[in-house]
Design a protein around this motif. Structure first.
Motif, short mmCIF file in Angstrom:
data_model
loop_
_atom_site.label_atom_id
_atom_site.label_comp_id
_atom_site.label_asym_id
_atom_site.label_seq_id
_atom_site.Cartn_x
_atom_site.Cartn_y
_atom_site.Cartn_z
N VAL A 1 72.64 66.94 44.41
CA VAL A 1 72.71 65.47 44.34
C VAL A 1 71.41 64.92 43.73
CG1 VAL A 1 73.15 63.37 45.68
CG2 VAL A 1 74.16 65.54 46.42
N LEU A 2 70.27 65.45 44.17
CA LEU A 2 68.99 65.03 43.62
C LEU A 2 68.87 65.41 42.14
CD1 LEU A 2 66.09 65.79 46.15
CD2 LEU A 2 67.10 63.59 45.55
N GLU A 3 69.30 66.64 41.82
CA GLU A 3 69.23 67.12 40.43
C GLU A 3 70.04 66.21 39.50
OE1 GLU A 3 67.43 69.38 38.94
OE2 GLU A 3 66.48 69.79 40.87
N THR A 4 71.23 65.83 39.96
CA THR A 4 72.10 64.97 39.13
C THR A 4 71.41 63.65 38.83
OG1 THR A 4 74.03 65.98 40.17
CG2 THR A 4 74.42 63.96 38.96
N LEU A 5 70.83 63.04 39.87
CA LEU A 5 70.15 61.76 39.65
C LEU A 5 68.95 61.94 38.72
CD1 LEU A 5 69.99 58.75 40.21
CD2 LEU A 5 68.60 59.24 42.23
N SER A 6 68.24 63.05 38.90
CA SER A 6 67.05 63.25 38.08
C SER A 6 67.44 63.38 36.59
CB SER A 6 66.25 64.42 38.65
OG SER A 6 65.95 65.35 37.69
N CYS A 7 68.57 64.04 36.31
CA CYS A 7 69.03 64.13 34.91
C CYS A 7 69.52 62.77 34.40
CB CYS A 7 70.13 65.17 34.76
SG CYS A 7 69.56 66.86 35.07
N ARG A 8 70.13 61.98 35.28
CA ARG A 8 70.58 60.64 34.88
C ARG A 8 69.39 59.76 34.51
NH1 ARG A 8 75.29 60.00 39.39
NH2 ARG A 8 76.79 61.30 38.27
N VAL A 9 68.30 59.93 35.28
CA VAL A 9 67.09 59.16 34.98
C VAL A 9 66.53 59.60 33.63
CG1 VAL A 9 64.70 58.69 35.71
CG2 VAL A 9 66.53 58.67 37.40
N ALA A 10 66.51 60.92 33.37
CA ALA A 10 66.04 61.43 32.08
C ALA A 10 66.89 60.86 30.95
CB ALA A 10 66.11 62.96 32.07
N ARG A 11 68.19 60.78 31.18
CA ARG A 11 69.10 60.27 30.15
C ARG A 11 68.84 58.79 29.88
NH1 ARG A 11 75.70 60.63 30.39
NH2 ARG A 11 76.08 59.76 28.32
N MET B 1 69.19 49.19 38.07
CA MET B 1 68.50 48.00 37.55
C MET B 1 67.67 48.36 36.32
SD MET B 1 67.41 45.98 41.02
CE MET B 1 66.85 47.33 42.03
N ASN B 2 67.83 49.60 35.86
CA ASN B 2 67.12 50.10 34.67
C ASN B 2 65.60 50.14 34.82
OD1 ASN B 2 67.81 51.41 32.41
ND2 ASN B 2 67.89 49.60 31.07
N ASP B 3 65.13 50.30 36.05
CA ASP B 3 63.70 50.41 36.32
C ASP B 3 63.37 51.91 36.39
OD1 ASP B 3 61.12 50.39 37.24
OD2 ASP B 3 61.48 48.93 38.85
N ILE B 4 63.14 52.50 35.22
CA ILE B 4 62.99 53.96 35.13
C ILE B 4 61.75 54.45 35.89
CG2 ILE B 4 62.82 55.93 33.52
CD1 ILE B 4 65.36 54.44 33.09
N GLY B 5 60.66 53.70 35.76
CA GLY B 5 59.42 54.09 36.42
C GLY B 5 59.59 54.18 37.92
N ARG B 6 60.21 53.15 38.48
CA ARG B 6 60.43 53.12 39.92
C ARG B 6 61.37 54.25 40.34
NH1 ARG B 6 60.94 49.19 44.26
NH2 ARG B 6 60.56 50.51 46.08
N ALA B 7 62.42 54.46 39.55
CA ALA B 7 63.39 55.51 39.87
C ALA B 7 62.68 56.86 39.93
CB ALA B 7 64.51 55.54 38.83
N ARG B 8 61.79 57.11 38.96
CA ARG B 8 61.07 58.39 38.92
C ARG B 8 60.19 58.57 40.15
NH1 ARG B 8 59.89 58.56 32.70
NH2 ARG B 8 61.52 60.02 32.08
N LYS B 9 59.49 57.48 40.51
CA LYS B 9 58.56 57.54 41.62
C LYS B 9 59.31 57.83 42.93
CE LYS B 9 55.58 54.42 44.06
NZ LYS B 9 56.34 53.32 44.65
N GLU B 10 60.43 57.12 43.15
CA GLU B 10 61.19 57.30 44.40
C GLU B 10 61.85 58.68 44.45
OE1 GLU B 10 60.95 55.38 46.87
OE2 GLU B 10 59.93 53.72 45.86
N LEU B 11 62.29 59.13 43.28
CA LEU B 11 62.92 60.45 43.20
C LEU B 11 61.92 61.54 43.57
CD1 LEU B 11 65.72 61.45 42.48
CD2 LEU B 11 65.05 61.53 40.09
N ALA B 12 60.67 61.38 43.10
CA ALA B 12 59.62 62.36 43.43
C ALA B 12 59.36 62.36 44.93
CB ALA B 12 58.35 62.03 42.65
N ALA B 13 59.37 61.14 45.53
CA ALA B 13 59.15 61.06 46.98
C ALA B 13 60.28 61.75 47.73
CB ALA B 13 59.04 59.59 47.40
#
Ligand SMILES: [Zn+2]
Length: 482
Positions: free
Chosen positions: A337-347, A315-327
């Motif tokens: 799997v987590l690393e891949t998503l974290s790089c996708r969020v950075a991208r 949904m392009n909500d980068i802030g939320r994605a970062r927060k949930e990823l940290a949790a």
């Protein structure tokens, strides 16, 4: 009025016939198949069918989930007596609970199976059963009996499998096609085959360190589900007749095995969350994960946060994605799997430098993780760094030379570098890996006519063209002979 699908009737007729012929004890099925169908021939058949399967809309080529089912499947297959048999596991995007084995060790797993299972051992139980159909050469034997191993028959096997997968209505449509349904009949395993696959599959489950009870609990649930839905019987039951006798058999065997509680792997939980966040509309997926966290109804809290992060990214909500990823990262051990998503969020956040740094670090830790390699190369190509992308791809090709997607990325990089010979050669290699030799030949011809390349590159491409032409001619000859 309830209608029973003709295919189910056919399956029932076959299993009744088999039961009459079979008797009480497990027969020694012998090795009659070996004489008529070599493992190499069987593998080639499987490859031909896979060409059809790969072009099916439901074929689900998602690297993280596909890597996961391959890891799980190969862990089981490594425990089988025939370690030479090659296996390829692939996913079908299909809500029906099913898994199926094709000739030559190609095993399809429906996404519906991953969702319906309540533990990783349950999924492993179904896959171990399919692996056993292959290693016990049940499929080879069925095809050897067919006697008309022509390409047309192979195509109709593929059609029957794909049609029967979709719905029982489609299976009826397949019945109307006549020939396809005859082949579908052939693909229904006999009761003896089922018992043998259960017995061997249980051994694999146990040796590979899963909970063998997973097989029984899953089949029991399938059977209860059938009682409710009747004619909408899950497609698994159409190809693998499931009887009370069969379940009782499994339970008897379980008594000889020690009880053990096996926790699910982190990857199992994450891949299930990934599939949900990819396949459902992102808002619905996010609502599902939110509710599971609010009510604390989850198999893995970390995976629910991860699923929420993946849905937020969609949904392009980068802030939320970062927060949930940290949790999620706080609750789970480090994993690709987590690393891949974290790089996708950075991208998605838009910083080319931050993205490159993320992928560089992640690939150091997980150099063979395909999702990371594909994403990194793609990000570099998009950022107009084709030479860097080429390095990433060629590094991966050193260990994964059969991966057609790497060649497609290589072709894109060469196109951006304006090297048409190398571009079409990479495209040709991608087609060759997919089994489409004529298209591979055509690509090399285009490349050779482009006027590009030095003496060495041209003679190497000409040698490869000669080889591909020979393989293509051989494949055509074999197809005609049968
Ligand atoms: Zn079976």
């Amino acid at each position: 009025m309830k209608r029973i699908s003709p295919v189910i009737l056919l399956a029932l007729a076959l299993s009744v016939a088999a039961a009459r012929a079979g008797g009480q004890d497990l027969p020694d099925l012998g090795d009659v198949s070996q004489a008529t169908l070599t493992p190499l021939m069987e593998r080639r058949m499987g490859e031909t069918i896979m060409r059809e399967v790969r072009s099916d809309r439901a074929y689900y080529e998602e690297p993280e989930a596909t890597d996961y089912v391959n890891q799980l499947g190969n862990r089981l297959a490594a425990r089988s007596a025939d370690a030479r048999q090659e296996f390829d596991f692939f996913l079908m995007q299909d809500p029906q609970i099913n898994a199926f084995a094709l000739p030559g060790g190609f095993i399809g797993v429906n996404t519906g199976l991953l969702f319906a299972a309540q533990s990783e051992s349950e999924v492993a139980g179904v896959i171990a059963h399919e692996i056993s159909h292959v290693t016990q050469r049940h499929i080879a034997r069925m095809i050897a009996q067919e006697k008309q191993g022509t390409v047309t028959t192979l195509a109709s096997i593929a059609a029957a499998i794909l049609l029967s997968r979709v719905s029982s209505d489609a299976a009826q449509a397949a019945f109307m096609f006549g020939q396809a349904s005859a082949v579908q009949g052939q693909l229904n395993f006999t009761r003896d085959n089922e018992r043998e696959a259960d017995r061997v599959g249980l051994q694999l489950l146990d040796k590979a360190g899963f909970d063998p009870r997973g097989m029984a609990s899953f089949f029991e649930r399938l059977q209860r589900a059938t009682g409710v839905y009747e004619t909408a019987a899950p497609s698994y039951l159409r190809t693998h007749p499931l009887t009370f006798e069969r379940i009782a058999d499994i339970q008897n065997r379980l008594q000889e095995l020690p009880y053990r509680q096996i926790p699910d792997s982190v990857e199992f939980q994450l891949v299930r969350a990934k599939l949900r966040s990819d396949l459902e509309p992102p808002r619905e997926a996010a609502a599902y994960f939110e509710a599971s966290l609010a009510e604390r109804k989850f198999l893995s809290e970390g995976a629910s946060h991860y699923g929420l992060a993946a849905s937020a990214l969609r949904m392009n909500d980068i802030g939320r994605a970062r927060k949930e990823l940290a949790a999620a990262a706080k609750l789970l051990p480090p994993n690709p799997v987590l690393e891949t998503l974290s790089c996708r969020v950075a991208r998605a956040a838009g910083s080319a430098e931050g993205t490159a740094a993320c992928y560089r670090e992640a690939i150091k830790v997980y150099p063979r993780y395909r999702a990371l390699v594909y994403d990194y190369a793609d990000a570099l190509l998009q950022n107009r760094q084709p030479a860097d992308a080429l390095k990433v791809v060629e590094n991966a090709l050193e260990t994964q030379s059969s991966d057609h997607r790497l060649y497609l990325l290589q072709a894109r990089a060469y196109a951006a570098l304006n090297k048409p010979l190398a571009q079409h050669r990479a495209q040709a290699e991608a087609y060759a890996r997919l089994g489409n030799l004529s298209a591979a030949v055509e690509q090399l011809q285009i490349g050779l006519k482009s006027g590009d390349g030095d003496f060495y590159q041209l003679s190497s491409a000409e040698a490869r063209l000669k080889e591909l032409r020979r393989l293509d001619a051989e494949a055509r000859r074999q197809a005609k002979q049968k």
